[in-house]
Motif scaffolding. Structure first.
Motif, PDB file in Angstrom:
ATOM      1  N   PRO A  80       0.818  -1.220   0.000  1.00  0.00           N
ATOM      2  CA  PRO A  80       0.000   0.000   0.000  1.00  0.00           C
ATOM      3  C   PRO A  80       0.853   1.271   0.000  1.00  0.00           C
ATOM      4  O   PRO A  80       1.949   1.316   0.575  1.00  0.00           O
ATOM      5  N   TYR A  82       1.088   4.181   1.459  1.00  0.00           N
ATOM      6  CA  TYR A  82       1.615   4.872   2.633  1.00  0.00           C
ATOM      7  C   TYR A  82       2.775   4.126   3.286  1.00  0.00           C
ATOM      8  O   TYR A  82       3.438   4.663   4.182  1.00  0.00           O
ATOM      9  N   TRP A 171      -7.853  -0.509   1.842  1.00  0.00           N
ATOM     10  CA  TRP A 171      -6.982   0.610   2.167  1.00  0.00           C
ATOM     11  C   TRP A 171      -7.094   1.747   1.158  1.00  0.00           C
ATOM     12  O   TRP A 171      -6.868   2.919   1.499  1.00  0.00           O
ATOM     13  N   ASN A 172      -7.475   1.402  -0.079  1.00  0.00           N
ATOM     14  CA  ASN A 172      -7.502   2.424  -1.134  1.00  0.00           C
ATOM     15  C   ASN A 172      -8.787   3.246  -1.151  1.00  0.00           C
ATOM     16  O   ASN A 172      -8.996   4.036  -2.067  1.00  0.00           O
ATOM     17  N   ARG A 176      -6.186   9.349   3.199  1.00  0.00           N
ATOM     18  CA  ARG A 176      -5.051   9.301   4.130  1.00  0.00           C
ATOM     19  C   ARG A 176      -4.100   8.152   3.815  1.00  0.00           C
ATOM     20  O   ARG A 176      -2.916   8.207   4.162  1.00  0.00           O
ATOM     21  N   ASN A 177      -4.613   7.105   3.162  1.00  0.00           N
ATOM     22  CA  ASN A 177      -3.784   5.956   2.814  1.00  0.00           C
ATOM     23  C   ASN A 177      -3.174   6.069   1.422  1.00  0.00           C
ATOM     24  O   ASN A 177      -2.063   5.582   1.181  1.00  0.00           O
ATOM     25  N   THR A 178      -3.915   6.660   0.496  1.00  0.00           N
ATOM     26  CA  THR A 178      -3.482   6.674  -0.905  1.00  0.00           C
ATOM     27  C   THR A 178      -2.703   7.918  -1.283  1.00  0.00           C
ATOM     28  O   THR A 178      -1.971   7.920  -2.273  1.00  0.00           O
TER      29      THR A 178
END
Length: 376
Positions: A80, A82, A171-172, A176-178
């Protein structure tokens, strides 16, 4: 199989084997003299799929264990977004091998000093995965653009495609993650702009948001906030200008990417179909990519179909580009060519995406240089 120069002895350690990692595994399997010897993937389902693709690979429980496998002489990071910078730093501290790291290189502007330190100190090649450069129709267009246009003054990139796919742990679904859609999805296109125009941006203006997709999706009590459409206009130091048009609720389109470049002599464009696995069977064979040259004099477009080896189309969703990217990465590892997409290129692609998102959120143009820099 496509013809290739034989590159001996690359033995990959893989960090992350989700959807994109699986595509890398399938493409590495098509390369000459390349094997995957170690895989770290914490998700049980993706780990099982990876074991099916590469049954000979050693499945390990950490990055440290990947680096402890003596045979590993290069790495792929497909985790991922991040996690990318943190994982690069861990590799740098333990065993800094050549790395092909998926985009985006980082997601938070506060990380620029860490990236700058990595850039200075890392002793081996780091190649940022910008697959779109290596799609055969895009590469053909880039090769012919100067002659066809007489010098590009306007560049337009349109992507009309399907919504974000489901990924491990969803997660995507969160900015905040991508890093946000204009980083996660569009860093490819900002990289293409700089690569094609051979210039850096000076100003970005954008409008974008979440209009159709994921509006009712809730994960852990939080609603998805990932954008699904945008317009971005970029002014470059060379005087050229570029535009991006993104729509992620247009999977009914015949072509997924349409790129055009125009200059005083004429226009060149390429039309790239999306993944064949999404093409409706009742419509017959998927479309073939095209490059079209339209001179001003004599008028009249000339179209060439750009076919891609069926094995490569079967191996992934990026029109064969993942395979060709690995070929070049192998040569960089062996010292036979320089890194084509370096840390600075990865920084620019993310910085342009972050600037575009800021512009869309504030309603104001963002000018370069930014407050954070890869050399800060």
């Amino acid at each position: 199989m496509p013809e290739e120069e034989r590159v001996a002895g690359l033995q990959y350690g893989i960090i992350g084997c989700g959807m994109m990692g699986q595509e890398h595994l399938r493409n590495i399997a098509l390369l000459a003299d390349a094997t995957v010897v170690a895989i770290f993937e914490p998700d049980a389902g993706m780990r099982a799929l990876a074991a099916e693709v590469v049954p000979s690979a050693r499945l390990v429980e950490s990055i440290e264990e990947v680096l402890a496998v003596e045979e590993v002489n290069c790495l792929l990071i497909a985790s991922p977004n991040y996690l990318h910078l943190e994982q690069l730093e861990k590799i740098a501290a333990i065993r800094p091998l050549p790395v092909l790291v998926e985009k985006p290189l980082f997601t938070d502007p506060a990380d620029a000093p860490r990236l700058a330190a990595l850039r200075v100190a890392y002793p081996a090649p780091i190649w940022v995965a910008m697959e779109y450069r290596y799609m055969p129709p895009v590469a053909r267009m880039i090769e012919e653009a100067a002659e066809a246009t007489g010098g590009i003054r306007m560049l337009t990139i349109r992507e009309h495609r399907f919504p974000f796919l489901e990924k491990v742990g969803d997660w995507n679904r969160f900015n905040r993650n991508t890093g946000g859609t204009l980083v996660e999805k569009c860093c490819h296109f900002f990289d293409l702009m700089r690569h094609i125009l051979k210039s850096d941006p000076v100003r970005i203006m954008a409008s974008g948001g979440q209009a159709v997709n994921h509006l009712d999706e809730v994960y852990g009590g939080q609603t998805s906030d990932i954008w699904d459409n945008a317009y971005v206009i970029v002014d470059f130091a060379s005087g050229a200008r570029a535009m991006l048009e993104l729509c992620m609720f247009a999977e009914g389109a015949r072509y997924q990417e349409e790129i055009s470049a125009v200059g005083p002599k004429g226009k060149i464009e390429c039309l790239v179909p999306g993944p064949g696995r999404f093409w409706p069977e009742h419509l017959g064979e998927p479309p073939i990519a095209q490059v079209i040259v339209s001179p001003r004099d004599p008028k009249g477009p000339r179209m060439v179909e750009i076919s891609v080896d069926p094995q490569l189309l079967e191996a992934g969703d990026h029109n064969g580009s993942t395979f060709y990217q690995h070929q070049r990465f192998q040569k960089a590892v062996r010292g036979e060519r320089s890194v084509e997409v370096a840390i600075d290129d990865g920084w620019w692609a993310v910085a342009m995406g972050l600037a575009a998102q800021t512009s869309a959120q504030t309603g104001r143009a963002v000018t370069f240089p930014l407050a954070f820099s890869p050399k800060s």
